[in-house]
Design a protein around this motif. Sequence first.
Motif, PDB file in Angstrom:
ATOM      1  N   SER A 187       0.796  -1.230   0.000  1.00  0.00           N
ATOM      2  CA  SER A 187       0.000   0.000   0.000  1.00  0.00           C
ATOM      3  C   SER A 187       0.822   1.271   0.000  1.00  0.00           C
ATOM      4  O   SER A 187       1.924   1.308   0.528  1.00  0.00           O
ATOM      5  CB  SER A 187      -0.861   0.073   1.260  1.00  0.00           C
ATOM      6  OG  SER A 187      -1.776  -0.949   1.312  1.00  0.00           O
ATOM      7  N   ALA A 188       0.191   2.291  -0.544  1.00  0.00           N
ATOM      8  CA  ALA A 188       0.525   3.688  -0.261  1.00  0.00           C
ATOM      9  C   ALA A 188      -0.744   4.221   0.403  1.00  0.00           C
ATOM     10  O   ALA A 188      -1.677   4.652  -0.261  1.00  0.00           O
ATOM     11  CB  ALA A 188       0.856   4.458  -1.532  1.00  0.00           C
ATOM     12  N   GLU A 189      -0.800   4.102   1.739  1.00  0.00           N
ATOM     13  CA  GLU A 189      -2.007   4.481   2.466  1.00  0.00           C
ATOM     14  C   GLU A 189      -2.046   5.989   2.686  1.00  0.00           C
ATOM     15  O   GLU A 189      -1.018   6.615   2.910  1.00  0.00           O
ATOM     16  CB  GLU A 189      -2.076   3.751   3.808  1.00  0.00           C
ATOM     17  CG  GLU A 189      -2.273   2.248   3.646  1.00  0.00           C
ATOM     18  CD  GLU A 189      -2.256   1.495   4.957  1.00  0.00           C
ATOM     19  OE1 GLU A 189      -2.100   2.115   6.029  1.00  0.00           O
ATOM     20  OE2 GLU A 189      -2.393   0.259   4.901  1.00  0.00           O
ATOM     21  N   ASP A 190      -3.243   6.515   2.641  1.00  0.00           N
ATOM     22  CA  ASP A 190      -3.501   7.951   2.767  1.00  0.00           C
ATOM     23  C   ASP A 190      -2.838   8.709   1.616  1.00  0.00           C
ATOM     24  O   ASP A 190      -2.222   9.746   1.792  1.00  0.00           O
ATOM     25  CB  ASP A 190      -3.043   8.492   4.119  1.00  0.00           C
ATOM     26  CG  ASP A 190      -3.622   9.874   4.429  1.00  0.00           C
ATOM     27  OD1 ASP A 190      -4.630  10.265   3.803  1.00  0.00           O
ATOM     28  OD2 ASP A 190      -3.040  10.578   5.283  1.00  0.00           O
ATOM     29  N   VAL A 191      -3.010   8.162   0.428  1.00  0.00           N
ATOM     30  CA  VAL A 191      -2.373   8.722  -0.768  1.00  0.00           C
ATOM     31  C   VAL A 191      -2.833  10.151  -1.046  1.00  0.00           C
ATOM     32  O   VAL A 191      -2.095  10.948  -1.622  1.00  0.00           O
ATOM     33  CB  VAL A 191      -2.571   7.787  -1.979  1.00  0.00           C
ATOM     34  CG1 VAL A 191      -3.997   7.841  -2.502  1.00  0.00           C
ATOM     35  CG2 VAL A 191      -1.580   8.107  -3.082  1.00  0.00           C
TER      36      VAL A 191
END
Length: 190
Positions: free
Chosen positions: A105-109
């Motif tokens: 993931s790239a969370e809070d993209v």
Amino acid sequence: MFDALVRVGLQWIEVGIPKMGGDQLRLLQEVVEYNIERKLVAWNRGVRDDVNQSLGLGFDAVHIGLPTSDVHLRQSIGKTRTWVLETASDLVVYAKDRGAFVSISAEDVGRTDESLLVDYAGRLSELGADRTRLFDTIGIMTPEKYARKLALVKNSTAIDVQCHCHNDLGLAVANTLVAHRLAQWNRVDS
């Protein structure tokens, strides 16, 4: 529910989080033993022990959740950009060395700095990660903003991109459709 997903023909099924233990762990063990012709994915925190547990259960595909925005890094887990780059690198290499398909993931993209996103996706690609998942974790993105983030990744790296949009502003479907449309091209306009 799992049987229903198999019956409708889904080829990829993210089945759960082994580290949660208890009933979920027992269910995941049964699912792996079910031995179906589907790609079963176990979800993991960005922790080596989580990934190790999933691989040990027999999963050959793992998803690794890591935040990339400064807000989540600092306020949620007390970490830095350097930490997320190093941790992602370590976990991708660890899982790939064991023959796993790796999604990360790239969370809070939506609040992730664009230069970090490009560096992050590039590093994941160089290390052999199979896919990155762009999480609109807090559901703040408009289709235009989501398209821009997707274009940045697709134009700077060869890694496959997956969408994960939350619906806080009622735009999850619109954001996903924009991403689907952009995915039809190798290079996209931002």
